[in-house]
Design a protein around this motif. Sequence first.
Motif, PDB file in Angstrom:
ATOM      1  N   GLY A  91      43.226  28.282  33.745  1.00 49.22           N
ATOM      2  CA  GLY A  91      42.412  27.147  34.155  1.00 49.22           C
ATOM      3  C   GLY A  91      41.886  27.267  35.581  1.00 49.22           C
ATOM      4  O   GLY A  91      40.985  26.538  35.982  1.00 49.22           O
ATOM      5  N   ASN A  92      42.452  28.190  36.357  1.00 46.91           N
ATOM      6  CA  ASN A  92      41.993  28.378  37.737  1.00 46.91           C
ATOM      7  C   ASN A  92      40.697  29.166  37.782  1.00 46.91           C
ATOM      8  O   ASN A  92      40.551  30.161  37.072  1.00 46.91           O
ATOM      9  CB  ASN A  92      43.053  29.143  38.537  1.00 46.91           C
ATOM     10  CG  ASN A  92      44.199  28.254  38.962  1.00 46.91           C
ATOM     11  OD1 ASN A  92      43.994  27.255  39.621  1.00 46.91           O
ATOM     12  ND2 ASN A  92      45.399  28.615  38.539  1.00 46.91           N
ATOM     13  N   HIS A  93      39.807  28.772  38.681  1.00 48.27           N
ATOM     14  CA  HIS A  93      38.575  29.532  38.871  1.00 48.27           C
ATOM     15  C   HIS A  93      38.896  30.969  39.297  1.00 48.27           C
ATOM     16  O   HIS A  93      38.191  31.912  38.932  1.00 48.27           O
ATOM     17  CB  HIS A  93      37.721  28.823  39.933  1.00 48.27           C
ATOM     18  CG  HIS A  93      36.353  29.395  40.054  1.00 48.27           C
ATOM     19  ND1 HIS A  93      35.394  29.252  39.067  1.00 48.27           N
ATOM     20  CD2 HIS A  93      35.763  30.123  41.037  1.00 48.27           C
ATOM     21  CE1 HIS A  93      34.287  29.863  39.445  1.00 48.27           C
ATOM     22  NE2 HIS A  93      34.483  30.401  40.635  1.00 48.27           N
ATOM     23  N   SER A  94      39.981  31.162  40.038  1.00 48.13           N
ATOM     24  CA  SER A  94      40.363  32.507  40.502  1.00 48.13           C
ATOM     25  C   SER A  94      40.739  33.448  39.356  1.00 48.13           C
ATOM     26  O   SER A  94      40.656  34.667  39.505  1.00 48.13           O
ATOM     27  CB  SER A  94      41.558  32.406  41.456  1.00 48.13           C
ATOM     28  OG  SER A  94      41.215  31.731  42.637  1.00 48.13           O
ATOM     29  N   PHE A  95      41.175  32.887  38.245  1.00 45.79           N
ATOM     30  CA  PHE A  95      41.651  33.730  37.130  1.00 45.79           C
ATOM     31  C   PHE A  95      40.604  34.782  36.759  1.00 45.79           C
ATOM     32  O   PHE A  95      40.911  35.971  36.655  1.00 45.79           O
ATOM     33  CB  PHE A  95      41.980  32.848  35.918  1.00 45.79           C
ATOM     34  CG  PHE A  95      42.503  33.603  34.717  1.00 45.79           C
ATOM     35  CD1 PHE A  95      43.860  33.801  34.539  1.00 45.79           C
ATOM     36  CD2 PHE A  95      41.636  34.111  33.753  1.00 45.79           C
ATOM     37  CE1 PHE A  95      44.354  34.490  33.431  1.00 45.79           C
ATOM     38  CE2 PHE A  95      42.113  34.806  32.649  1.00 45.79           C
ATOM     39  CZ  PHE A  95      43.477  34.992  32.483  1.00 45.79           C
ATOM     40  N   GLU A  96      39.357  34.357  36.582  1.00 49.66           N
ATOM     41  CA  GLU A  96      38.319  35.296  36.143  1.00 49.66           C
ATOM     42  C   GLU A  96      37.993  36.327  37.219  1.00 49.66           C
ATOM     43  O   GLU A  96      37.765  37.501  36.928  1.00 49.66           O
ATOM     44  CB  GLU A  96      37.043  34.546  35.733  1.00 49.66           C
ATOM     45  CG  GLU A  96      37.152  33.800  34.414  1.00 49.66           C
ATOM     46  CD  GLU A  96      37.516  34.698  33.226  1.00 49.66           C
ATOM     47  OE1 GLU A  96      37.091  35.866  33.195  1.00 49.66           O
ATOM     48  OE2 GLU A  96      38.264  34.224  32.348  1.00 49.66           O
ATOM     49  N   LEU A  97      37.983  35.897  38.479  1.00 51.11           N
ATOM     50  CA  LEU A  97      37.696  36.829  39.582  1.00 51.11           C
ATOM     51  C   LEU A  97      38.774  37.923  39.636  1.00 51.11           C
ATOM     52  O   LEU A  97      38.468  39.098  39.832  1.00 51.11           O
ATOM     53  CB  LEU A  97      37.652  36.081  40.926  1.00 51.11           C
ATOM     54  CG  LEU A  97      36.334  35.386  41.299  1.00 51.11           C
ATOM     55  CD1 LEU A  97      36.013  34.245  40.358  1.00 51.11           C
ATOM     56  CD2 LEU A  97      36.368  34.885  42.746  1.00 51.11           C
ATOM     57  N   ILE A  98      40.015  37.524  39.445  1.00 52.91           N
ATOM     58  CA  ILE A  98      41.123  38.480  39.524  1.00 52.91           C
ATOM     59  C   ILE A  98      41.177  39.340  38.268  1.00 52.91           C
ATOM     60  O   ILE A  98      41.381  40.546  38.326  1.00 52.91           O
ATOM     61  CB  ILE A  98      42.448  37.727  39.766  1.00 52.91           C
ATOM     62  CG1 ILE A  98      42.400  37.047  41.140  1.00 52.91           C
ATOM     63  CG2 ILE A  98      43.637  38.660  39.654  1.00 52.91           C
ATOM     64  CD1 ILE A  98      43.526  36.058  41.399  1.00 52.91           C
ATOM     65  N   ARG A  99      40.925  38.715  37.125  1.00 48.81           N
ATOM     66  CA  ARG A  99      40.908  39.461  35.849  1.00 48.81           C
ATOM     67  C   ARG A  99      39.811  40.525  35.890  1.00 48.81           C
ATOM     68  O   ARG A  99      40.017  41.663  35.472  1.00 48.81           O
ATOM     69  CB  ARG A  99      40.629  38.455  34.715  1.00 48.81           C
ATOM     70  CG  ARG A  99      40.865  38.993  33.318  1.00 48.81           C
ATOM     71  CD  ARG A  99      42.311  38.808  32.943  1.00 48.81           C
ATOM     72  NE  ARG A  99      42.607  39.275  31.598  1.00 48.81           N
ATOM     73  CZ  ARG A  99      43.037  40.515  31.336  1.00 48.81           C
ATOM     74  NH1 ARG A  99      43.176  41.408  32.291  1.00 48.81           N
ATOM     75  NH2 ARG A  99      43.342  40.858  30.096  1.00 48.81           N
ATOM     76  N   ASN A 100      38.635  40.160  36.405  1.00 50.96           N
ATOM     77  CA  ASN A 100      37.505  41.097  36.411  1.00 50.96           C
ATOM     78  C   ASN A 100      37.649  42.187  37.470  1.00 50.96           C
ATOM     79  O   ASN A 100      37.313  43.338  37.220  1.00 50.96           O
ATOM     80  CB  ASN A 100      36.191  40.339  36.631  1.00 50.96           C
ATOM     81  CG  ASN A 100      35.815  39.498  35.413  1.00 50.96           C
ATOM     82  OD1 ASN A 100      36.186  39.819  34.283  1.00 50.96           O
ATOM     83  ND2 ASN A 100      35.106  38.408  35.637  1.00 50.96           N
ATOM     84  N   SER A 101      38.134  41.821  38.641  1.00 51.11           N
ATOM     85  CA  SER A 101      38.225  42.805  39.725  1.00 51.11           C
ATOM     86  C   SER A 101      39.530  43.591  39.675  1.00 51.11           C
ATOM     87  O   SER A 101      39.611  44.694  40.210  1.00 51.11           O
ATOM     88  CB  SER A 101      38.126  42.104  41.085  1.00 51.11           C
ATOM     89  OG  SER A 101      39.239  41.242  41.267  1.00 51.11           O
ATOM     90  N   GLY A 102      40.548  43.033  39.034  1.00 47.03           N
ATOM     91  CA  GLY A 102      41.858  43.688  39.006  1.00 47.03           C
ATOM     92  C   GLY A 102      42.503  43.752  40.382  1.00 47.03           C
ATOM     93  O   GLY A 102      43.365  44.599  40.636  1.00 47.03           O
ATOM     94  N   GLU A 103      42.118  42.851  41.258  1.00 48.74           N
ATOM     95  CA  GLU A 103      42.615  42.884  42.637  1.00 48.74           C
ATOM     96  C   GLU A 103      42.782  41.472  43.183  1.00 48.74           C
ATOM     97  O   GLU A 103      42.120  40.537  42.738  1.00 48.74           O
ATOM     98  CB  GLU A 103      41.588  43.568  43.550  1.00 48.74           C
ATOM     99  CG  GLU A 103      41.359  45.019  43.298  1.00 48.74           C
ATOM    100  CD  GLU A 103      40.314  45.605  44.259  1.00 48.74           C
ATOM    101  OE1 GLU A 103      40.219  46.831  44.308  1.00 48.74           O
ATOM    102  OE2 GLU A 103      39.619  44.835  44.956  1.00 48.74           O
ATOM    103  N   CYS A 104      43.610  41.364  44.202  1.00 42.43           N
ATOM    104  CA  CYS A 104      43.676  40.120  44.975  1.00 42.43           C
ATOM    105  C   CYS A 104      44.452  40.401  46.254  1.00 42.43           C
ATOM    106  O   CYS A 104      44.997  41.497  46.436  1.00 42.43           O
ATOM    107  CB  CYS A 104      44.359  38.998  44.176  1.00 42.43           C
ATOM    108  SG  CYS A 104      46.114  39.239  43.894  1.00 42.43           S
ATOM    109  N   VAL A 105      44.465  39.423  47.144  1.00 39.66           N
ATOM    110  CA  VAL A 105      45.339  39.490  48.318  1.00 39.66           C
ATOM    111  C   VAL A 105      46.255  38.281  48.254  1.00 39.66           C
ATOM    112  O   VAL A 105      45.800  37.150  48.027  1.00 39.66           O
ATOM    113  CB  VAL A 105      44.540  39.489  49.640  1.00 39.66           C
ATOM    114  CG1 VAL A 105      45.500  39.577  50.828  1.00 39.66           C
ATOM    115  CG2 VAL A 105      43.554  40.647  49.672  1.00 39.66           C
TER     116      VAL A 105
END
Lengths: 172, 172
Positions: free
Chosen positions: A46-60
Amino acid sequence: MRRYLEPGPIALVSSAWRGETNIMTMGCHTVMEFTPALLGCMISAGNHSFELIRNSGECVINLPTTALTDEVVGIGNTTGGAVEKFERFGLTAEKARAVKAPLIRECHAAFECRLHDDALVERYNFFIFEMVKAEVAPQPKHPETLHYTGDGAFMVSGKIISRRARFRPEML
Amino acid sequence: MRRYLEPGPIALVSSAWRGETNIMTMGCHTVMEFTPALLGCMISAGNHSFELIRNSGECVINLPTTALTDEVVGIGNTTGGAVEKFERFGLTAEKARAVKAPLIRECHAAFECRLHDDALVERYNFFIFEMVKAEVAPQPKHPETLHYTGDGAFMVSGKIISRRARFRPEML
């Protein structure tokens, strides 16, 4: 990573994908292995970040202190679909070294992470990351971290006690 | 479960299998879902408890306070293959309600758990449990918990701050 994340603090997760950045507040994570440094995290679909992290495979995974309590609460109660969070909360996006997602300069530490295993992402929204770079402020040695206890309340980190002399060397 | 375990305290995990009981100290765990109440935990295959929990598919996750600091350290630095831990550390095994593993009476809370998913047990020693019963002491409301920071040191839980008024109702 172990020293800062094993005690269970709230983290701010920053991410980027195709020019968009976002930040989410995360309370559920655990160290999973020391070598390589693996961290398991709940990032709800449900988080907007989910798709960004799923697509990029990265986060900090950034470690905020009590100086950022209002930002932690604000970020957790707004959605990146409607708000540009760095701007809205007055935080500084800094270039990371190993990933494209930005660090949050105002945090005490930042752990740059790459997706290591997505076996439980569909069933539980559970991501296993490898921490590939760490930046930690030299002071203070024991920052005041926030630990979520539900119902809008946080436990703040307290005093440090050592029992080092009672540990077997291989257990340290 | 969320209130006590999400802030990342050290836990004592009790288990039983074929008449044998054991206790281990655990620092790496995370809440994974609220309904059902799922908890992910690292239980290294090197621990004597691993086989008891693997075979029985059950355990109790007990929450010790600073009153049990020496027991937490002692249990973490001995092996159940050589030591009967309840006896050695003067702890009381109490009958649980939903599982065969015993509770530890001296702990502030006890969460009775059944194995829910073993998909990551072989690769990461990561167990996903469902919490099926909870016993929590009525007082104190905010017990002093221990949070491991590595190198033989613990952070003790500090003051509680509330930001409830700033949460969207559905985020509480």
